[in-house]
Each structure stands twice: as C-alpha cells, then as structure tokens.
Design a protein around this motif. Structure first.
Motif, PDB file in Angstrom:
ATOM      1  N   ALA A   1      24.935 -82.085   4.993  1.00  0.00           N
ATOM      2  CA  ALA A   1      24.401 -82.884   6.101  1.00  0.00           C
ATOM      3  C   ALA A   1      23.870 -84.220   5.593  1.00  0.00           C
ATOM      4  N   HIS A   2      23.706 -85.155   6.539  1.00  0.00           N
ATOM      5  CA  HIS A   2      23.155 -86.471   6.216  1.00  0.00           C
ATOM      6  C   HIS A   2      21.797 -86.686   6.885  1.00  0.00           C
ATOM      7  N   VAL A   3      21.231 -85.611   7.405  1.00  0.00           N
ATOM      8  CA  VAL A   3      19.914 -85.672   8.041  1.00  0.00           C
ATOM      9  C   VAL A   3      18.971 -84.728   7.299  1.00  0.00           C
ATOM     10  N   PRO A   4      17.659 -84.940   7.429  1.00  0.00           N
ATOM     11  CA  PRO A   4      16.705 -84.051   6.762  1.00  0.00           C
ATOM     12  C   PRO A   4      16.728 -82.646   7.367  1.00  0.00           C
ATOM     13  N   VAL A   5      16.852 -81.651   6.502  1.00  0.00           N
ATOM     14  CA  VAL A   5      16.859 -80.247   6.917  1.00  0.00           C
ATOM     15  C   VAL A   5      15.777 -79.506   6.136  1.00  0.00           C
ATOM     16  N   VAL A   6      14.986 -78.708   6.851  1.00  0.00           N
ATOM     17  CA  VAL A   6      13.907 -77.916   6.252  1.00  0.00           C
ATOM     18  C   VAL A   6      14.235 -76.441   6.381  1.00  0.00           C
ATOM     19  N   MET A   7      13.904 -75.660   5.346  1.00  0.00           N
ATOM     20  CA  MET A   7      14.000 -74.205   5.417  1.00  0.00           C
ATOM     21  C   MET A   7      12.579 -73.646   5.455  1.00  0.00           C
ATOM     22  N   HIS A   8      12.224 -73.017   6.578  1.00  0.00           N
ATOM     23  CA  HIS A   8      10.833 -72.637   6.856  1.00  0.00           C
ATOM     24  C   HIS A   8      10.700 -71.139   7.092  1.00  0.00           C
ATOM     25  N   LEU A   9       9.665 -70.547   6.528  1.00  0.00           N
ATOM     26  CA  LEU A   9       9.311 -69.165   6.833  1.00  0.00           C
ATOM     27  C   LEU A   9       8.425 -69.172   8.063  1.00  0.00           C
ATOM     28  N   ASP A  10       8.879 -68.526   9.126  1.00  0.00           N
ATOM     29  CA  ASP A  10       8.146 -68.471  10.389  1.00  0.00           C
ATOM     30  C   ASP A  10       7.338 -67.173  10.450  1.00  0.00           C
ATOM     31  N   HIS A  11       6.072 -67.275  10.794  1.00  0.00           N
ATOM     32  CA  HIS A  11       5.195 -66.108  10.952  1.00  0.00           C
ATOM     33  C   HIS A  11       5.158 -65.222   9.717  1.00  0.00           C
ATOM     34  N   GLY A  12       5.095 -65.827   8.541  1.00  0.00           N
ATOM     35  CA  GLY A  12       4.902 -65.029   7.336  1.00  0.00           C
ATOM     36  C   GLY A  12       3.692 -64.117   7.509  1.00  0.00           C
ATOM     37  N   ASN A  13       3.877 -62.826   7.295  1.00  0.00           N
ATOM     38  CA  ASN A  13       2.811 -61.877   7.626  1.00  0.00           C
ATOM     39  C   ASN A  13       2.081 -61.308   6.420  1.00  0.00           C
ATOM     40  N   SER A  14       2.368 -61.856   5.245  1.00  0.00           N
ATOM     41  CA  SER A  14       1.656 -61.401   4.051  1.00  0.00           C
ATOM     42  C   SER A  14       1.769 -62.449   2.957  1.00  0.00           C
ATOM     43  N   PHE A  15       0.851 -62.405   2.022  1.00  0.00           N
ATOM     44  CA  PHE A  15       0.908 -63.291   0.865  1.00  0.00           C
ATOM     45  C   PHE A  15       2.189 -63.032   0.086  1.00  0.00           C
ATOM     46  N   GLU A  16       2.551 -61.751  -0.036  1.00  0.00           N
ATOM     47  CA  GLU A  16       3.728 -61.380  -0.812  1.00  0.00           C
ATOM     48  C   GLU A  16       5.009 -61.967  -0.226  1.00  0.00           C
ATOM     49  N   LEU A  17       5.150 -61.907   1.096  1.00  0.00           N
ATOM     50  CA  LEU A  17       6.346 -62.470   1.716  1.00  0.00           C
ATOM     51  C   LEU A  17       6.371 -63.987   1.578  1.00  0.00           C
ATOM     52  N   ALA A  18       5.211 -64.618   1.704  1.00  0.00           N
ATOM     53  CA  ALA A  18       5.142 -66.072   1.533  1.00  0.00           C
ATOM     54  C   ALA A  18       5.620 -66.471   0.141  1.00  0.00           C
ATOM     55  N   MET A  19       5.203 -65.708  -0.861  1.00  0.00           N
ATOM     56  CA  MET A  19       5.621 -66.014  -2.235  1.00  0.00           C
ATOM     57  C   MET A  19       7.104 -65.721  -2.441  1.00  0.00           C
ATOM     58  N   GLN A  20       7.602 -64.670  -1.811  1.00  0.00           N
ATOM     59  CA  GLN A  20       9.028 -64.359  -1.902  1.00  0.00           C
ATOM     60  C   GLN A  20       9.860 -65.508  -1.356  1.00  0.00           C
ATOM     61  N   ALA A  21       9.454 -66.035  -0.204  1.00  0.00           N
ATOM     62  CA  ALA A  21      10.186 -67.138   0.410  1.00  0.00           C
ATOM     63  C   ALA A  21      10.101 -68.396  -0.449  1.00  0.00           C
ATOM     64  N   MET A  22       8.921 -68.694  -0.961  1.00  0.00           N
ATOM     65  CA  MET A  22       8.763 -69.887  -1.790  1.00  0.00           C
ATOM     66  C   MET A  22       9.637 -69.790  -3.041  1.00  0.00           C
ATOM     67  N   ARG A  23       9.651 -68.634  -3.679  1.00  0.00           N
ATOM     68  CA  ARG A  23      10.452 -68.466  -4.893  1.00  0.00           C
ATOM     69  C   ARG A  23      11.949 -68.533  -4.583  1.00  0.00           C
ATOM     70  N   ALA A  24      12.337 -68.121  -3.382  1.00  0.00           N
ATOM     71  CA  ALA A  24      13.752 -68.187  -3.000  1.00  0.00           C
ATOM     72  C   ALA A  24      14.214 -69.624  -2.786  1.00  0.00           C
ATOM     73  N   GLY A  25      13.251 -70.535  -2.534  1.00  0.00           N
ATOM     74  CA  GLY A  25      13.598 -71.938  -2.339  1.00  0.00           C
ATOM     75  C   GLY A  25      13.192 -72.518  -1.003  1.00  0.00           C
ATOM     76  N   TYR A  26      12.555 -71.721  -0.137  1.00  0.00           N
ATOM     77  CA  TYR A  26      12.093 -72.241   1.151  1.00  0.00           C
ATOM     78  C   TYR A  26      11.214 -73.464   0.918  1.00  0.00           C
ATOM     79  N   THR A  27      11.350 -74.458   1.777  1.00  0.00           N
ATOM     80  CA  THR A  27      10.632 -75.716   1.565  1.00  0.00           C
ATOM     81  C   THR A  27       9.442 -75.882   2.501  1.00  0.00           C
ATOM     82  N   SER A  28       9.093 -74.839   3.225  1.00  0.00           N
ATOM     83  CA  SER A  28       7.924 -74.848   4.102  1.00  0.00           C
ATOM     84  C   SER A  28       7.564 -73.396   4.392  1.00  0.00           C
ATOM     85  N   ILE A  29       6.280 -73.108   4.400  1.00  0.00           N
ATOM     86  CA  ILE A  29       5.824 -71.721   4.549  1.00  0.00           C
ATOM     87  C   ILE A  29       4.784 -71.631   5.658  1.00  0.00           C
ATOM     88  N   MET A  30       4.973 -70.663   6.562  1.00  0.00           N
ATOM     89  CA  MET A  30       3.907 -70.331   7.508  1.00  0.00           C
ATOM     90  C   MET A  30       3.288 -69.009   7.106  1.00  0.00           C
TER      91      MET A  30
END
Length: 283
Positions: free
Chosen positions: A73-102
């Motif tokens: 793509a030629h536009v900005p794209v974000v990969m975001h975790l929506d409604h992360g329900n635990s610290f562990e899931l937030a870290m899993q998403a961040m380590r996978a490469g997600y660029t925004s965490i809820m």
C-alpha cells in the motif's frame, strides 16, 4: 509502505478535526478489502483483531496478512490489538509486530484498571508502541466481551485523572454506544463527550459504532473523537456477499468465488465509512 503506529495519525486527526477508521478483520479477504478502500481514497487506516479473533488464529497469522497488505500500500496502515484483555495478550501482540495496543481494564475497578494499564504502557512505550485504554463500559457484547452492568458512562474527571496516572496515548470512552447489533437507534451523550474533550488532551476513541447513524458519528468527531471502530457491520457485509453467491449457486465449492464477493461487500462498506469520518486524502 511499512506498518506505522497510531501515534502521529491520531494526533493529526485531533488537530485537523477528522477521525481515522479502525476496522476489525477476520480473514485475508477482509484485510484486502479494508486496505483497498484506504488506497482508493488515499486514507490512513487501522486494522484490528480482538482476543477471540487471535484465539481462532494467533497474532502471527493476522500480523502476516496485514503486514503484507501494508507493504503493498501507499497509505499509512496500522495493526492494532482491539480490547486486549490481559497483559500477556498485549505482550504477545507487541512481540508479533502489532504497531498499536489496546488494553481494556474497564471491567475492573478504577485503581485496578490504572495498574493494569500502567503495566502495559511501561512495556510498550520503550518500544515506541502507543497504548489505547478504556474507561467506562461500552455496552452490548462483542465476541467474548460483555459490557456488564452498573453505570457504564465515562466520568470526565475520572478520565482526566486516569490519563494522568497511566500516560496512555488514546482513550476509549463510553457515551452510549454498544457492541453488536442495536435493537433501536442509540442515544449518545454528546454533552458528556464534550466535557471529556475539555479535560482530556489525548485523542478519544469511539467503540461500538456499527449501527450508529452517520450524522451521530460526525457529531462525535466534531466533539473530539479521533478514532472510530467498526466491527459487527463488517462481519454482516462479508456474510451478505458470501450468502449471495451460495443462495444463487448452492453447489459452489470454490471458496474463492464466495469469499471474493464478501471482500467486495466489505470494501463498499469501508469506502462509505471513510467518507463519513472525513479522512479521505489524509493518507
């Protein structure tokens, strides 16, 4: 273009009075549809997955899909975790490469929400990953997420204190929206939103927007919403496309034939919402 974070996108939206669309995706075709709509309108876009979605196929599967689409793509794209329900899931998403965490601690007490959110912020910020949190309870049910009972609305003074204590980058607030399908027309507390906007300096986020009238969404943006989430309506659009093929030709066995129709319907829906959000040409 490589994936970007929500930080600068939402600050620009806040400064210039528009909102960035955040669309929940469930498969490759939905990813393709959302990014295609963003490309056609030169709009920034946020793609999201919920806990139940990454339980179905983990963060790495969805990240790979979105990263591939973003790189083309030629536009900005974000990969975001929506409604992360635990610290562990937030870290899993961040380590996978997600660029925004809820991190959603809205079901806990105020103090417990603060502590959980601070913990995620302390892990994400050194890696330059912005964090979204929620205060108040968005009603209804999304996946395994239930809005719960009690007073759901966000208190403006509590919101200001929460942001100060946690140092989050964006805040989802409850003003009367709900997840899932509405039984009637939702009544939003616009005045409460204005009061929150006066005391909270960071970008605000609207959850549960599927089914909210477009005029109401525009009013929310005028009063300070900078990120607007859509989930249920994308599922409905995709399913409508699939059903159209299977109803017309019940013997169809090639998933590409019916999934491509689902992709078309999702793209049409996203194109319409991007126009409502005022972000055309902002990418």
């Amino acid at each position: 273009m490589a994936l970007v974070t929500t930080k600068e996108l939402l600050l620009d939206a806040q400064k210039n009075g528009y909102a960035v669309g955040a669309f929940n995706v469930e498969n490759m075709e939905m990813v393709q549809a959302v990014v295609s709509a963003a490309e056609k309108t030169h709009s920034p876009v946020i793609l999201q997955t919920t806990p139940s979605t990454v339980k179905y196929a983990d963060c790495n599967y969805f990240y790979a899909n979105v990263r591939t689409a973003a790189e083309r793509a030629h536009v900005p794209v974000v990969m975001h975790l929506d409604h992360g329900n635990s610290f562990e899931l937030a870290m899993q998403a961040m380590r996978a490469g997600y660029t925004s965490i809820m991190i959603d601690g809205s079901h806990y007490t105020f103090d417990e929400n603060v502590e959980l959110t601070k913990r995620v912020v302390s892990a994400c910020h050194p890696n330059l990953i912005p964090v979204e949190a929620e205060l108040g309870k968005v009603g209804g049910k999304e996946d395994d997420l239930d809005g719960g009972e009690g007073d759901p609305y966000t208190n403006p003074q509590e919101a200001a204190r929460f942001v100060e204590l946690t140092q989050v980058d964006s805040l989802a607030v409850a003003i009367g929206t709900a997840h899932g399908v509405y039984k009637g027309i939702p009544k939003l507390d616009f005045e409460r939103l204005s009061e929150i906007s006066k005391v909270v300096e960071i970008p605000l986020v609207l959850h549960g927007t599927s089914g909210v009238p477009d005029d109401a969404v525009k009013e929310c943006i005028r009063r300070g919403m900078c990120k607007v989430n859509y989930a249920t309506d994308l599922r409905i659009a995709f399913t409508n496309g699939v059903n159209r093929v299977l109803n017309a030709a019940p013997g169809t066995i090639d998933p590409k034939k019916y999934n491509s129709e689902g992709r078309i319907e999702v793209e049409k829906y996203v194109l319409q919402k991007i126009e409502i959000l005022g972000c055309i040409g902002k990418g």
